[in-house]
Enzyme design. Structure first.
Site, PDB file in Angstrom:
ATOM      1  N   SER A 241       0.824  -1.214   0.000  1.00 55.96           N
ATOM      2  CA  SER A 241       0.000   0.000   0.000  1.00 55.96           C
ATOM      3  C   SER A 241       0.854   1.258   0.000  1.00 55.96           C
ATOM      4  O   SER A 241       0.544   2.236  -0.698  1.00 55.96           O
ATOM      5  CB  SER A 241      -0.963   0.004   1.189  1.00 55.96           C
ATOM      6  OG  SER A 241      -0.287  -0.220   2.405  1.00 55.96           O
ATOM      7  N   HIS A 271      -1.986  -8.848   1.826  1.00 58.93           N
ATOM      8  CA  HIS A 271      -1.681  -7.584   2.514  1.00 58.93           C
ATOM      9  C   HIS A 271      -2.766  -7.285   3.542  1.00 58.93           C
ATOM     10  O   HIS A 271      -2.741  -7.790   4.654  1.00 58.93           O
ATOM     11  CB  HIS A 271      -1.544  -6.463   1.477  1.00 58.93           C
ATOM     12  CG  HIS A 271      -0.958  -5.186   2.007  1.00 58.93           C
ATOM     13  ND1 HIS A 271      -0.379  -5.074   3.249  1.00 58.93           N
ATOM     14  CD2 HIS A 271      -0.864  -3.944   1.455  1.00 58.93           C
ATOM     15  CE1 HIS A 271       0.056  -3.841   3.432  1.00 58.93           C
ATOM     16  NE2 HIS A 271      -0.241  -3.131   2.360  1.00 58.93           N
ATOM     17  N   HIS A 318       6.383 -13.007  10.772  1.00 56.76           N
ATOM     18  CA  HIS A 318       6.453 -11.709  10.116  1.00 56.76           C
ATOM     19  C   HIS A 318       7.690 -11.689   9.239  1.00 56.76           C
ATOM     20  O   HIS A 318       8.718 -12.270   9.587  1.00 56.76           O
ATOM     21  CB  HIS A 318       6.520 -10.588  11.165  1.00 56.76           C
ATOM     22  CG  HIS A 318       6.297  -9.218  10.609  1.00 56.76           C
ATOM     23  ND1 HIS A 318       7.306  -8.488  10.019  1.00 56.76           N
ATOM     24  CD2 HIS A 318       5.182  -8.441  10.562  1.00 56.76           C
ATOM     25  CE1 HIS A 318       6.821  -7.321   9.629  1.00 56.76           C
ATOM     26  NE2 HIS A 318       5.547  -7.269   9.935  1.00 56.76           N
ATOM     27  N   ARG A 327       2.465  -3.825  17.922  1.00 57.01           N
ATOM     28  CA  ARG A 327       1.072  -3.483  17.601  1.00 57.01           C
ATOM     29  C   ARG A 327       0.132  -4.543  18.181  1.00 57.01           C
ATOM     30  O   ARG A 327      -0.981  -4.220  18.601  1.00 57.01           O
ATOM     31  CB  ARG A 327       0.897  -3.354  16.081  1.00 57.01           C
ATOM     32  CG  ARG A 327       1.739  -2.245  15.459  1.00 57.01           C
ATOM     33  CD  ARG A 327       1.668  -2.277  13.932  1.00 57.01           C
ATOM     34  NE  ARG A 327       2.169  -3.539  13.416  1.00 57.01           N
ATOM     35  CZ  ARG A 327       2.048  -3.939  12.149  1.00 57.01           C
ATOM     36  NH1 ARG A 327       1.412  -3.168  11.275  1.00 57.01           N
ATOM     37  NH2 ARG A 327       2.541  -5.090  11.754  1.00 57.01           N
ATOM     38  N   ASP A 373      -2.088  -8.845  13.119  1.00 54.44           N
ATOM     39  CA  ASP A 373      -3.333  -9.455  12.656  1.00 54.44           C
ATOM     40  C   ASP A 373      -3.854 -10.536  13.600  1.00 54.44           C
ATOM     41  O   ASP A 373      -5.033 -10.901  13.534  1.00 54.44           O
ATOM     42  CB  ASP A 373      -3.134 -10.057  11.258  1.00 54.44           C
ATOM     43  CG  ASP A 373      -2.783  -9.003  10.231  1.00 54.44           C
ATOM     44  OD1 ASP A 373      -3.429  -7.952  10.233  1.00 54.44           O
ATOM     45  OD2 ASP A 373      -1.842  -9.220   9.450  1.00 54.44           O
TER      46      ASP A 373
END
Length: 445
Positions: A241, A271, A318, A327, A373
C-alpha cells in the site's frame, strides 16, 4: 498559515539541504547489492526506498518518526478523559517529526473538521454501485471520484507547480482527503450493512471519536478507533500500500489517484485481508471445542495437529520482525483492560502462551511470535463489527495517514519518477553462469 504547515515548511527547508548534500557528495556510495533471489522474489530486503516517517526494526518493531508505539501512545496529546491520542496529533508527528502540544493538536483537529465535508456526488455514486460490491472497491471508488477536487492537479494544469512549492499543493490535497475518510468509511459500512441508515457527523468530535459515532458504535469504541488508526498507519515504504501510493505519486499524480492505488493494493489477500482471515481461523478453531475455550493441553494438541497437517498458524510470523509485534501488544493491553473475559480474546491469549514455544520446537518458523493481525479482528467482533469484508476499510483509513504523509515529503524533496531497471531470465542465467565459473576458478586456484 496553520502551525502544522508552518512547522512543516521549516522542516522541509532544512531537510532539502541534507538530501542535496547526499546526492551531490555521496551519490555513488553503495547501500545494497541485489541477488537473483531478490530480483525474482519481489525485491525483498533491497534497500532502495527512502522514508523518515516510519522504520521497522526486527527487534523493536515499528517506530514512527523514531518513537516506539508505547512512546507515541504516552507522549501524544489525548482528548479529555481518554487514554488514546488524537489521530490529528499523530498526523502532526508523522508530518513534522515533532510531538505536538495539546494546542497544536487541537488546531489540526479544527483544521480537518473544516475540510471534512464530503461532496454529495460521492454518496450518490456509492448508492449507484451494486450493494454486493466489496467495501474496498467502494472505498477506492469514493476516493478516486473526488479527484476533481484536487488542488495539486489544478495547480499543475495552471502551470503553478514547481519543485519548491509542489509539496504545498500536495499538503492541501492530503489534509482535504484525510479529513473525509472517516465519514466515507462509516457511510459505506452503514450503506452495506445497516440498510443505508446514515448518522451525520458530530462537529464536536475528533477524527477517531467521530468515526465511532458515525458507525453507530458506543464508547469506548472511539478509543479502539484512535488506537487502530494509529497502529495501522505506516509500515515503512516497501509494503504494497505504501509503495503503490509512492509509485503512482512519483508520476506527479495527485493524492486522490495515489491513495486509490494504495488502497487497491491493500485489498489483496497477502496484505490487508490478513486480519479477517486470522479471525475466521480463530472462530473455526473455537468451533472444534464446541464454542468454548479449550484447556492448555487441548490447545497444544490442536496446534500440533494443525502444523503436522501442513497448515500454518495464521497471525504468527512476520517478514521482518523477530519478536512479538508491538502493535499486537498494544491491542492485547486494551483487551486485558476492556474485554478480559471475552471467550475469543481468551482463546487468542492462550494461543499467545502456547504457540511460540510450539513453533520453535517445530523449527520451521523464522519468527514464532504473533503479528498485528493475530489480535485486531477480535476487538472489532467484540464491538459488533462482524462483517469481515469491512475490516480492510478500517485498515485503509489508518494506512492513509502514513502513505499520504510520505508523498507530501516525496514532493517536498523533489523525488523523481520511480523507474527501476528490469533484466531478462536469460540475463539472470548468464549472471549465474559467470558466478559459477568464478567459483570454480577460485577453487582450482
Amino acid at each position: 498559515m496553520s502551525t502544522l504547515k508552518n512547522v512543516l515548511a521549516k522542516k522541509i527547508e532544512e531537510h532539502r539541504k541534507r538530501t542535496t548534500k547526499l546526492l551531490v557528495e555521496y551519490g555513488d556510495v553503495k547501500i545494497s547489492e541485489v541477488t537473483i533471489a531478490q530480483a525474482i522474489g519481489g525485491m525483498r530486503g533491497v534497500k532502495s526506498l527512502v522514508t523518515d516517517i516510519s522504520y521497522l526494526d526486527p527487534y523493536e518493531g515499528i517506530r514512527f518518526r523514531g518513537y516506539t508505539i508505547q512512546e507515541v501512545m504516552e507522549k501524544l496529546p489525548k482528548p479529555e478523559g481518554k487514554e488514546y491520542p488524537y489521530v490529528e496529533g499523530f498526523l502532526y508527528l508523522l508530518l513534522t517529526g515533532d510531538i505536538p502540544t495539546k494546542e497544536q493538536a487541537l488546531e489540526v483537529v479544527e483544521d480537518m473538521r473544516k475540510r471534512s465535508q464530503v461532496p454529495q456526488y460521492v454518496f450518490d455514486m456509492l448508492r449507484a454501485l451494486p450493494r454486493d460490491s466489496h467495501p474496498m472497491a467502494m472505498f477506492s471508488a469514493a476516493i478516486v471520484s473526488m479527484q476533481r477536487e484536487s488542488v495539486f492537479a489544478k495547480a499543475y494544469s495552471e502551470g503553478k507547480l514547481n519543485k519548491y512549492n509542489s509539496w504545498e499543493y500536495m499538503y492541501e490535497d492530503v489534509l482535504n482527503l484525510l479529513a473525509k475518510l472517516p465519514q466515507i468509511g462509516a457511510f459505506i459500512y452503514r450503506l452495506k450493512y445497516k440498510g443505508d441508515t446514515q448518522i451525520d457527523p458530530d462537529p464536536n468530535l475528533d477524527f477517531g471519536g467521530n468515526f465511532a459515532y458515525m458507525m453507530g458504535i458506543d464508547p469506548p469504541y472511539d478509543e479502539v478507533a484512535r488506537m487502530y488508526f494509529i497502529l495501522h498507519s505506516d509500515h515503512e515504504s516497501g509494503n504494497v500500500s505504501a509503495h503503490a501510493t509512492h509509485l503512482v505519486a512519483s508520476a506527479l499524480s495527485d493524492a486522490y489517484y495515489s491513495l486509490a492505488a494504495g488502497i487497491n493494493g491493500l485489498a489483496g489477500p497477502l496484505h490487508g485481508l490478513a486480519n479477517q482471515e486470522v479471525l475466521a481461523w480463530i472462530q473455526k478453531f473455537m468451533e472444534k471445542f464446541g464454542g468454548g475455550v479449550p484447556t492448555e493441553e487441548q490447545l497444544k494438541q490442536a496446534v500440533w495437529d494443525t502444523l503436522n497437517s501442513g497448515q500454518v498458524i495464521p497471525g504468527y510470523g512476520h517478514a521482518v520482525l523477530r519478536k512479538t509485534d508491538p502493535r499486537y501488544t498494544a491491542q492485547r493491553e486494551y483487551c486485558l483492560k476492556y474485554l478480559p473475559d471475552y471467550p475469543l480474546f481468551q482463546l487468542v491469549s492462550k494461543l499467545y502462551e502456547v504457540v511460540p514455544d510450539i513453533l520453535r520446537q517445530h523449527g520451521k518458523a523464522k519468527n514464532p511470535w504473533p503479528n498485528v493481525d493475530a489480535q485486531s479482528g477480535v476487538i472489532q467482533w467484540y464491538y459488533g463489527l462482524t462483517e469481515y469484508d469491512f475490516y480492510t476499510v478500517l485498515f485503509g483509513i489508518g494506512r492513509a495517514l502514513g502513505v499520504l504523509s510520505n508523498i507530501t515529503w516525496d514532493r517536498a524533496l523533489g523525488y523523481p519518477i520511480e523507474r527501476p531497471k528490469s533484466v531478462t531470465t536469460d540475463m539472470l542465467e548468464e549472471f549465474a553462469r559467470q558466478a559459477q565459473e568464478a567459483k570454480e576458478n577460485g577453487h582450482s586456484a
